[in-house]
Design a protein around this motif. Structure first.
Motif, PDB file in Angstrom:
ATOM      1  N   LEU A  83      -0.153  16.979 -33.899  1.00 57.79           N
ATOM      2  CA  LEU A  83      -1.681  17.263 -33.163  1.00 57.79           C
ATOM      3  C   LEU A  83      -2.166  18.994 -33.379  1.00 57.79           C
ATOM      4  O   LEU A  83      -3.133  18.871 -33.876  1.00 57.79           O
ATOM      5  CB  LEU A  83      -1.016  17.272 -31.825  1.00 57.79           C
ATOM      6  CG  LEU A  83      -2.449  17.691 -30.833  1.00 57.79           C
ATOM      7  CD1 LEU A  83      -3.902  16.706 -31.300  1.00 57.79           C
ATOM      8  CD2 LEU A  83      -1.994  17.579 -29.368  1.00 57.79           C
ATOM      9  N   TYR A 141      -5.247  19.553 -35.434  1.00 60.29           N
ATOM     10  CA  TYR A 141      -6.201  20.555 -35.013  1.00 60.29           C
ATOM     11  C   TYR A 141      -6.058  21.915 -35.708  1.00 60.29           C
ATOM     12  O   TYR A 141      -7.777  22.670 -35.674  1.00 60.29           O
ATOM     13  CB  TYR A 141      -5.947  20.435 -33.288  1.00 60.29           C
ATOM     14  CG  TYR A 141      -6.950  20.109 -32.423  1.00 60.29           C
ATOM     15  CD1 TYR A 141      -7.451  20.202 -31.792  1.00 60.29           C
ATOM     16  CD2 TYR A 141      -7.454  22.544 -31.567  1.00 60.29           C
ATOM     17  CE1 TYR A 141      -9.224  20.361 -30.794  1.00 60.29           C
ATOM     18  CE2 TYR A 141      -8.570  22.532 -31.100  1.00 60.29           C
ATOM     19  CZ  TYR A 141      -8.558  21.510 -30.489  1.00 60.29           C
ATOM     20  OH  TYR A 141     -10.074  21.857 -29.862  1.00 60.29           O
ATOM     21  N   ILE A 143      -1.296  22.272 -26.040  1.00 59.26           N
ATOM     22  CA  ILE A 143      -1.482  20.501 -26.755  1.00 59.26           C
ATOM     23  C   ILE A 143      -0.181  19.889 -26.038  1.00 59.26           C
ATOM     24  O   ILE A 143       0.625  18.897 -26.395  1.00 59.26           O
ATOM     25  CB  ILE A 143      -1.179  21.559 -28.443  1.00 59.26           C
ATOM     26  CG1 ILE A 143      -2.179  21.484 -28.878  1.00 59.26           C
ATOM     27  CG2 ILE A 143      -0.167  20.902 -29.196  1.00 59.26           C
ATOM     28  CD1 ILE A 143      -2.829  22.080 -30.493  1.00 59.26           C
ATOM     29  N   GLN A 189     -10.510  16.928 -25.404  1.00 61.31           N
ATOM     30  CA  GLN A 189     -11.114  17.503 -27.546  1.00 61.31           C
ATOM     31  C   GLN A 189      -8.996  17.107 -28.041  1.00 61.31           C
ATOM     32  O   GLN A 189      -9.240  16.472 -29.095  1.00 61.31           O
ATOM     33  CB  GLN A 189     -11.127  18.393 -27.699  1.00 61.31           C
ATOM     34  CG  GLN A 189     -12.898  18.378 -27.765  1.00 61.31           C
ATOM     35  CD  GLN A 189     -13.685  19.484 -25.911  1.00 61.31           C
ATOM     36  OE1 GLN A 189     -12.645  20.057 -26.110  1.00 61.31           O
ATOM     37  NE2 GLN A 189     -14.430  18.179 -26.045  1.00 61.31           N
ATOM     38  N   LEU A 190      -8.588  17.744 -27.191  1.00 58.10           N
ATOM     39  CA  LEU A 190      -7.188  17.818 -28.137  1.00 58.10           C
ATOM     40  C   LEU A 190      -6.877  16.077 -28.180  1.00 58.10           C
ATOM     41  O   LEU A 190      -5.828  15.442 -28.243  1.00 58.10           O
ATOM     42  CB  LEU A 190      -6.334  18.361 -27.320  1.00 58.10           C
ATOM     43  CG  LEU A 190      -6.014  20.247 -27.475  1.00 58.10           C
ATOM     44  CD1 LEU A 190      -4.819  21.092 -26.744  1.00 58.10           C
ATOM     45  CD2 LEU A 190      -5.678  20.119 -29.315  1.00 58.10           C
ATOM     46  N   THR A 219      -8.106  13.916 -30.496  1.00 59.34           N
ATOM     47  CA  THR A 219      -7.223  14.457 -31.668  1.00 59.34           C
ATOM     48  C   THR A 219      -5.775  14.060 -31.633  1.00 59.34           C
ATOM     49  O   THR A 219      -5.418  12.778 -32.929  1.00 59.34           O
ATOM     50  CB  THR A 219      -7.141  15.919 -31.770  1.00 59.34           C
ATOM     51  OG1 THR A 219      -8.695  16.593 -31.906  1.00 59.34           O
ATOM     52  CG2 THR A 219      -6.842  15.547 -32.807  1.00 59.34           C
TER      53      THR A 219
END
Length: 413
Positions: free
Chosen positions: A264, A268, A362, A402-403, A406
């Motif tokens: 991740l 990112y 994250i 947003q994480l 993704t």
């Protein structure tokens, strides 16, 4: 371990390239005299036999780069390429647990890779030295600085290409990791090569032997650094085993969280150092559980409010433990805040939104995803799709939106 098709093709490509470029050099260049070949080849074999194994990626480093640079300056492309190739072909480093490793007991593909890499790198930078105005037998500062850096780039590129083909890792990640790991030492060793070349040009063979001592000292210093790094990695693994011994249901959890978090972070586009910090923090994020009562950690039913408040202490306990270890200080805030929520209702400090370090956000997703998809004493694991729905449902409240987007995207590929 057998090679996959990509690795075989890659090594074959290197071997063909090395053969063609060496033929070109043999046709177009010569060696000043046989004694120079024997002398520089002997030095190359010696330093390559003093290989320093790296702890993680099954490769090793040596101070042979100094001899490569020196032989290019004093003898030109054919002397440098031949002595470098012989250095790899005839070396016999002593590896802990394996004894002396040499061409007779090394898998053929490793010998082919090592020699091919050495010939390609040395040939290319020696030709570059000549093409941009470097004089053989004389020190030319600009061409020397160019090949010093070019050699580092080529070495890391070839090694990264092999690791990518054999492990499936992303090339740019492996390359950056290799460059970060060797840039400083390679420049220092290459600079020593320049000094050795100047000694040979000015005073002959004896002066080179005199300066060979400082080169071996540089090798010893780097060996100490690698041993310290090994100790660092062993400490992290030992701490992780401590947590797993306390809470058997977390066995393997840290390694899975590390994998998810690193993927991740890379997707990112976080900087290299942040990715490395996340990697370490993932392994140690639950270290604070060593301060929590076993009966709470291993409880087969849902926790009471009082017990949950006790569990809530583990990020702070972990951060406090880590803050006392100098080489782990950079991950203290990641460990401390991996249970914060995007809406500010997490713990221990109730941070919200961008107040939460992106590395911790994250880690939160990676940790939660693995927890959801693993069996627990009080429930069965969710399916991947069920876990994705849970992440989506809590995006913007528990998780960084947003994480989440993704993470689901990379997990679906």
């Amino acid at each position: 371990m057998s090679l996959n098709v990509k690795s075989k093709s890659y090594i074959a490509f290197l071997a063909i390239t090395a053969t063609l470029i060496y033929i070109y050099i043999v046709i177009n260049y010569s060696i000043p005299n046989i004694w120079m070949l024997i002398f520089w080849s002997g030095l190359a074999i010696t330093v390559e036999s003093l290989l320093i194994p790296m702890p993680s990626n099954n490769v090793g480093v040596s101070v042979g780069y100094a001899i490569n640079i020196a032989s290019i300056i004093v003898g030109g492309p054919l002397l440098a390429t031949t002595s470098a190739g012989l250095g790899f072909l005839l070396r016999a480093p002593k590896i802990t647990g394996r004894g002396y490793v040499h061409i007779l007991n090394l898998p053929p593909h490793k010998s082919v890779f090592n020699v091919s890499q050495s010939i390609i790198v040395t040939a290319f930078i020696s030709l570059t030295y000549v093409w941009i105005g470097g004089e053989i037998g004389k020190f030319s500062i600009f061409p020397t600085l160019v090949i010093l850096l070019l050699g580092i780039i080529l070495n890391t590129t070839i090694i990264s290409g092999y690791l990518t083909s054999s492990t499936g890792q992303k090339f740019h990640v492996v390359w950056i990791n290799n460059v970060k790991g060797m840039i400083t030492s390679a420049v220092a060793v290459g600079t020593m090569g320049i000094i050795i070349a100047l000694a040979f040009i000015g005073y002959g063979y004896g002066a080179v032997i005199l300066f060979f001592g400082p080169l071996l000292l540089a090798r010893y210093s780097f060996k100490l650094y690698i041993e310290m790094r090994n100790l660092y990695l062993s400490t992290i693994q030992a701490l992780n085993k401590t947590v797993e011994a306390k809470d058997p249901y977390t066995s393997g959890h840290a390694n899975r969280v590390e994998k998810f978090a690193v993927e991740l972070a890379e997707a990112y586009h976080l900087p290299f150092e942040s990715v490395q910090n996340i990697k370490t923090a993932s392994i140690l994020h639950d270290i604070g559980k060593i301060g929590i009562n076993d009966s709470i950690l291993n409880k087969a039913t849902r926790l009471s409010q009082e017990e949950f408040h006790e569990i809530m202490r583990h990020p702070s306990i972990g951060a406090d433990i880590i803050s006392k270890v100098d080489f782990l200080k950079d991950i203290t805030t990641i460990v401390k805040h991996h249970h914060e929520r995007f809406d500010g209702k997490g713990y221990p400090d109730g941070l919200h939104g961008d107040e939460i370090p992106i590395e911790a956000a994250i880690l939160t997703i990676a940790d939660s995803y693995d927890a959801m998809t693993s069996d627990r004493p009080y429930r069965k694991a969710l399916t991947q799709e069920e876990a994705f729905e849970e992440l989506k449902r809590n995006a913007g409240t528990q998780f960084h939106p947003q994480l989440v987007e993704t993470f689901i995207s990379i997990m679906n590929h």
